[in-house]
Write an enzyme that holds these catalytic residues in place. Structure first.
Site, PDB file in Angstrom:
ATOM      1  N   ALA A 165      -1.000   0.698  12.643  1.00  0.00           N
ATOM      2  CA  ALA A 165      -1.584   1.885  12.019  1.00  0.00           C
ATOM      3  C   ALA A 165      -3.066   1.946  12.365  1.00  0.00           C
ATOM      4  CB  ALA A 165      -1.378   1.847  10.509  1.00  0.00           C
ATOM      5  N   LYS A 177     -10.667  -0.155  14.616  1.00  0.00           N
ATOM      6  CA  LYS A 177      -9.368   0.397  14.991  1.00  0.00           C
ATOM      7  C   LYS A 177      -9.246   0.556  16.507  1.00  0.00           C
ATOM      8  CE  LYS A 177      -7.436   0.822  10.932  1.00  0.00           C
ATOM      9  NZ  LYS A 177      -6.174   0.125  10.582  1.00  0.00           N
ATOM     10  N   GLY A 207      -3.421  -3.082  -2.544  1.00  0.00           N
ATOM     11  CA  GLY A 207      -2.073  -2.692  -2.912  1.00  0.00           C
ATOM     12  C   GLY A 207      -1.770  -3.059  -4.363  1.00  0.00           C
ATOM     13  N   ASP A 210       1.583  -8.711   1.394  1.00  0.00           N
ATOM     14  CA  ASP A 210       0.321  -8.119   0.965  1.00  0.00           C
ATOM     15  C   ASP A 210      -0.496  -9.178   0.232  1.00  0.00           C
ATOM     16  OD1 ASP A 210      -0.218  -4.773   0.678  1.00  0.00           O
ATOM     17  OD2 ASP A 210      -1.645  -6.129  -0.286  1.00  0.00           O
ATOM     18  N   ASN A 211      -1.832  -9.042   0.285  1.00  0.00           N
ATOM     19  CA  ASN A 211      -2.677  -9.941  -0.501  1.00  0.00           C
ATOM     20  C   ASN A 211      -3.106  -9.293  -1.822  1.00  0.00           C
ATOM     21  OD1 ASN A 211      -4.624  -8.067   0.247  1.00  0.00           O
ATOM     22  ND2 ASN A 211      -6.003  -9.573   1.185  1.00  0.00           N
ATOM     23  N   TYR A 231     -15.642   1.105  11.000  1.00  0.00           N
ATOM     24  CA  TYR A 231     -14.202   1.299  10.805  1.00  0.00           C
ATOM     25  C   TYR A 231     -13.550   1.825  12.078  1.00  0.00           C
ATOM     26  CZ  TYR A 231      -9.813   3.013   8.856  1.00  0.00           C
ATOM     27  OH  TYR A 231      -8.477   3.251   8.620  1.00  0.00           O
ATOM     28  N   GLY A 238       0.810  -1.209   0.000  1.00  0.00           N
ATOM     29  CA  GLY A 238       0.000   0.000   0.000  1.00  0.00           C
ATOM     30  C   GLY A 238       0.844   1.260   0.000  1.00  0.00           C
ATOM     31  N   PHE A 239       0.182   2.382   0.007  1.00  0.00           N
ATOM     32  CA  PHE A 239       0.837   3.685  -0.104  1.00  0.00           C
ATOM     33  C   PHE A 239       1.867   3.918   1.004  1.00  0.00           C
ATOM     34  CE2 PHE A 239       0.215   8.229   1.350  1.00  0.00           C
ATOM     35  CZ  PHE A 239       1.174   8.762   0.520  1.00  0.00           C
ATOM     36  N   ILE A 240       1.433   3.855   2.261  1.00  0.00           N
ATOM     37  CA  ILE A 240       2.343   4.133   3.372  1.00  0.00           C
ATOM     38  C   ILE A 240       3.361   3.004   3.524  1.00  0.00           C
ATOM     39  CG2 ILE A 240       2.518   4.535   5.857  1.00  0.00           C
ATOM     40  CD1 ILE A 240      -0.264   5.733   5.798  1.00  0.00           C
TER      41      ILE A 240
END
Length: 205
Positions: free
Chosen positions: A121, A162, A37, A32-33, A158, A11-13
């Site tokens: 994260a 978290k 990503g 990653d799956n 969401y 992914g991005f980060i």
């Protein structure tokens, strides 16, 4: 040499973090799956660097932790079902899968030969209820109470996933660090995020 695992590393980060860690001389496994990503030139270039391994695996699979190495010094957990569309259309899946990913990632961290620093994260959205119902100061101190939004509202799923993820960190017995990003923007981000969507709307005005 220290060795890091980045879950959700395509992914991005995660991919930019991998680049920084590799530049500092750290060995890095990128897991990653590829549900979100992207395997592009940036990621393929990283995978060709010495000490870097790209792993196509799914942390939703309970067997994944047992198939990974046990010599990581740091584990970064960025994997999650994200995106406003997913949250609004599939709230149960968001809540269920994000908690399962976190539980399996912590199980992996507990398998390590030496206690691995677990970096999770989370999201600034855990304060959505506090912002709505309480006089929340900004900057917000860590000890400010968390309040919930309506549990029946899909978007709450969401935030709850978290918060639960943070609670799992707190009760895991692992050394951990929690970060709460808020609308980060930069190269290789793609267009299905808040800031790119706002820019597209502004351009079309």
């Amino acid at each position: 040499m220290s060795k890091a695992l980045i879950i959700g590393g395509a992914g991005f980060i995660g991919a930019h973090l991998a680049k920084a860690l590799v530049a500092s001389g750290e060995a890095v496994d990128i897991l990653d799956n590829f549900a979100r990503g992207v395997r592009d030139g940036f990621l393929d270039g990283l995978a060709k660097r010495p000490g870097v391994r790209l792993i196509d695996a799914d942390m939703l699979d309970a067997s994944t932790p047992g198939r990974l190495n046990d010599d990581y010094t740091r584990i970064f957990q960025f994997a999650a079902v994200i995106g406003v569309r997913h949250v609004l259309e599939r709230p149960y899946e968001v809540l269920h899968k994000n908690v399962l990913i976190q539980a399996n990632a912590i199980a992996l961290a507990k398998r390590q030969k030496s206690p691995a620093r677990f970096v999770f994260a989370s999201t600034s959205e855990i304060y959505a209820g506090s912002l709505l119902h309480m006089n929340m100061p900004v900057p917000t101190p860590e000890d400010f109470p968390l309040a919930l939004t309506d549990l029946a509202h899909p978007r709450t799923s969401y935030m709850l996933s978290k918060i639960y993820g943070e609670a799992l960190c707190q009760q895991s017995g692992l050394p951990f660090t929690i970060v709460r990003p808020h609308n980060i923007y930069g190269p290789r981000m793609g267009l299905v995020h808040v800031l790119p969507e706002l820019m597209k709307k502004a351009r079309n005005l």
